[in-house]
Design a protein around this motif. Sequence first.
Motif, PDB file in Angstrom:
ATOM      1  N   ASP A 119       8.673  -2.077   6.664  1.00  0.00           N
ATOM      2  CA  ASP A 119       9.257  -1.042   7.524  1.00  0.00           C
ATOM      3  C   ASP A 119       9.742   0.144   6.701  1.00  0.00           C
ATOM      4  N   ARG A 120      10.392  -0.147   5.585  1.00  0.00           N
ATOM      5  CA  ARG A 120      10.935   0.925   4.741  1.00  0.00           C
ATOM      6  C   ARG A 120       9.818   1.813   4.201  1.00  0.00           C
ATOM      7  N   LEU A 121       8.773   1.189   3.650  1.00  0.00           N
ATOM      8  CA  LEU A 121       7.662   1.958   3.089  1.00  0.00           C
ATOM      9  C   LEU A 121       6.873   2.666   4.178  1.00  0.00           C
ATOM     10  N   SER A 122       6.664   1.991   5.290  1.00  0.00           N
ATOM     11  CA  SER A 122       5.885   2.587   6.375  1.00  0.00           C
ATOM     12  C   SER A 122       6.567   3.840   6.908  1.00  0.00           C
ATOM     13  N   HIS A 123       7.867   3.773   7.077  1.00  0.00           N
ATOM     14  CA  HIS A 123       8.607   4.937   7.566  1.00  0.00           C
ATOM     15  C   HIS A 123       8.552   6.084   6.557  1.00  0.00           C
ATOM     16  N   ALA A 124       8.673   5.763   5.276  1.00  0.00           N
ATOM     17  CA  ALA A 124       8.699   6.804   4.242  1.00  0.00           C
ATOM     18  C   ALA A 124       7.347   7.489   4.067  1.00  0.00           C
ATOM     19  N   LEU A 125       6.255   6.740   4.283  1.00  0.00           N
ATOM     20  CA  LEU A 125       4.911   7.238   3.959  1.00  0.00           C
ATOM     21  C   LEU A 125       4.084   7.617   5.175  1.00  0.00           C
ATOM     22  N   LYS A 126       4.642   7.518   6.359  1.00  0.00           N
ATOM     23  CA  LYS A 126       3.831   7.711   7.558  1.00  0.00           C
ATOM     24  C   LYS A 126       3.312   9.138   7.712  1.00  0.00           C
ATOM     25  N   ASP A 127       4.021  10.113   7.146  1.00  0.00           N
ATOM     26  CA  ASP A 127       3.586  11.498   7.298  1.00  0.00           C
ATOM     27  C   ASP A 127       3.598  12.258   5.979  1.00  0.00           C
ATOM     28  N   ARG A 128       3.478  11.514   4.863  1.00  0.00           N
ATOM     29  CA  ARG A 128       3.481  12.168   3.557  1.00  0.00           C
ATOM     30  C   ARG A 128       2.713  11.294   2.573  1.00  0.00           C
ATOM     31  N   PRO A 129       2.123  11.897   1.538  1.00  0.00           N
ATOM     32  CA  PRO A 129       1.322  11.105   0.597  1.00  0.00           C
ATOM     33  C   PRO A 129       2.147  10.323  -0.417  1.00  0.00           C
ATOM     34  N   TYR A 130       3.363  10.782  -0.690  1.00  0.00           N
ATOM     35  CA  TYR A 130       4.190  10.123  -1.701  1.00  0.00           C
ATOM     36  C   TYR A 130       5.620   9.938  -1.181  1.00  0.00           C
ATOM     37  N   ASP A 156       7.237   6.815  -7.175  1.00  0.00           N
ATOM     38  CA  ASP A 156       5.928   6.255  -6.816  1.00  0.00           C
ATOM     39  C   ASP A 156       5.402   5.366  -7.937  1.00  0.00           C
ATOM     40  N   ALA A 157       5.562   5.820  -9.172  1.00  0.00           N
ATOM     41  CA  ALA A 157       5.065   5.047 -10.313  1.00  0.00           C
ATOM     42  C   ALA A 157       5.677   3.653 -10.337  1.00  0.00           C
ATOM     43  N   ALA A 167      -1.474  -7.366  -5.816  1.00  0.00           N
ATOM     44  CA  ALA A 167      -2.147  -6.714  -4.691  1.00  0.00           C
ATOM     45  C   ALA A 167      -2.085  -7.527  -3.409  1.00  0.00           C
ATOM     46  N   GLY A 168      -2.024  -8.840  -3.532  1.00  0.00           N
ATOM     47  CA  GLY A 168      -1.996  -9.689  -2.351  1.00  0.00           C
ATOM     48  C   GLY A 168      -0.762  -9.513  -1.501  1.00  0.00           C
ATOM     49  N   PHE A 169       0.269  -8.880  -2.040  1.00  0.00           N
ATOM     50  CA  PHE A 169       1.504  -8.663  -1.289  1.00  0.00           C
ATOM     51  C   PHE A 169       1.579  -7.259  -0.682  1.00  0.00           C
ATOM     52  N   THR A 170       0.541  -6.464  -0.862  1.00  0.00           N
ATOM     53  CA  THR A 170       0.534  -5.127  -0.275  1.00  0.00           C
ATOM     54  C   THR A 170       0.555  -5.239   1.247  1.00  0.00           C
ATOM     55  N   PRO A 171       1.504  -4.591   1.917  1.00  0.00           N
ATOM     56  CA  PRO A 171       1.565  -4.674   3.380  1.00  0.00           C
ATOM     57  C   PRO A 171       0.261  -4.212   4.031  1.00  0.00           C
ATOM     58  N   ASP A 172      -0.067  -4.852   5.129  1.00  0.00           N
ATOM     59  CA  ASP A 172      -1.303  -4.554   5.850  1.00  0.00           C
ATOM     60  C   ASP A 172      -1.086  -3.358   6.777  1.00  0.00           C
ATOM     61  N   VAL A 173      -0.773  -2.241   6.155  1.00  0.00           N
ATOM     62  CA  VAL A 173      -0.521  -0.983   6.868  1.00  0.00           C
ATOM     63  C   VAL A 173      -1.357   0.084   6.175  1.00  0.00           C
ATOM     64  N   PRO A 174      -2.276   0.738   6.887  1.00  0.00           N
ATOM     65  CA  PRO A 174      -3.212   1.651   6.224  1.00  0.00           C
ATOM     66  C   PRO A 174      -2.560   2.713   5.350  1.00  0.00           C
ATOM     67  N   HIS A 175      -1.494   3.355   5.833  1.00  0.00           N
ATOM     68  CA  HIS A 175      -0.942   4.434   4.999  1.00  0.00           C
ATOM     69  C   HIS A 175      -0.174   3.910   3.796  1.00  0.00           C
ATOM     70  N   ILE A 176       0.299   2.667   3.832  1.00  0.00           N
ATOM     71  CA  ILE A 176       0.876   2.069   2.633  1.00  0.00           C
ATOM     72  C   ILE A 176      -0.236   1.709   1.651  1.00  0.00           C
ATOM     73  N   GLN A 177      -1.314   1.133   2.158  1.00  0.00           N
ATOM     74  CA  GLN A 177      -2.442   0.782   1.301  1.00  0.00           C
ATOM     75  C   GLN A 177      -3.054   2.024   0.665  1.00  0.00           C
ATOM     76  N   ASP A 178      -3.119   3.108   1.426  1.00  0.00           N
ATOM     77  CA  ASP A 178      -3.648   4.360   0.879  1.00  0.00           C
ATOM     78  C   ASP A 178      -2.758   4.879  -0.249  1.00  0.00           C
ATOM     79  N   TRP A 179      -1.453   4.756  -0.067  1.00  0.00           N
ATOM     80  CA  TRP A 179      -0.503   5.187  -1.108  1.00  0.00           C
ATOM     81  C   TRP A 179      -0.675   4.358  -2.382  1.00  0.00           C
ATOM     82  N   ARG A 207      -3.845   5.463  -4.007  1.00  0.00           N
ATOM     83  CA  ARG A 207      -3.688   6.817  -4.561  1.00  0.00           C
ATOM     84  C   ARG A 207      -2.946   6.756  -5.899  1.00  0.00           C
ATOM     85  N   CYS A 208      -1.883   5.972  -5.944  1.00  0.00           N
ATOM     86  CA  CYS A 208      -1.121   5.832  -7.190  1.00  0.00           C
ATOM     87  C   CYS A 208      -1.935   5.088  -8.251  1.00  0.00           C
ATOM     88  N   GLY A 209      -2.707   4.101  -7.815  1.00  0.00           N
ATOM     89  CA  GLY A 209      -3.505   3.327  -8.750  1.00  0.00           C
ATOM     90  C   GLY A 209      -4.689   4.077  -9.311  1.00  0.00           C
TER      91      GLY A 209
END
Length: 206
Positions: free
Chosen positions: A135-146, A156-157, A167-179, A182-184
């Motif tokens: 929830d925290r990451l999704s809210h922060a990244l929903k309308d911004r790249p970083y 971000d780093a 990687a297996g713990f990355t939330p199944d939320v597209p904009h979090i996965q994109d972030w 992007r960082c990787g």
Amino acid sequence: MLTLYHAPRSRSTRIVALIEDLGAQDKVTIDPVSVPRQDGSGSRDARNPHPEGKVPLLVHGDAVIWESTAIALYLTELFPDAGLGRPIGAPDRGVLLSWLAWYGDVLEPVIVMEFAEIRHPVVQSTFRGMAEVTDRLSHALKDRPYLLGDDYSVADAICSSAFQFAAGFTPDVPHIQDWVARCGDRPALKNAIAFDTRLIETAGAH
């Protein structure tokens, strides 16, 4: 001169990447050391001044700095021209500091507990869980790249590093996965991973 005590494929890899992102490769000596690994390999290195034999550890003259978030903040403030930190008085400095503290106080404990399959009400109420992390990451990244907006920062780093190496713990939320992707995809992180591979290959050849 600064010295970073580093073990390949460990939490210090993100600091090696940060050093390149800061343009500070010629200012920091990277001293590879061994550390005990969870699989039983490795051992404590007598050359490593960390009181617990861990990495990363940064030495700057008489100053000894430990813990990734402290080292990351120290380096970004030592090399401010890269723009990865925020100076005192900047409107979003508090947000950056909050993300760095959140990483160590919440994100890493939550991921470790998930990995270890630890479930306890006291632990959950103290550190929260993956639902709150998502929830925290999704809210922060929903309308911004970083995390701080349009520009990549040390927040971000550090925060994305948890999912670069777990990687297996990355939330199944597209904009979090994109972030995370992007960082990787930053050249500095790719170079740090390649550097680690060379260190491991060199050690294996001896």
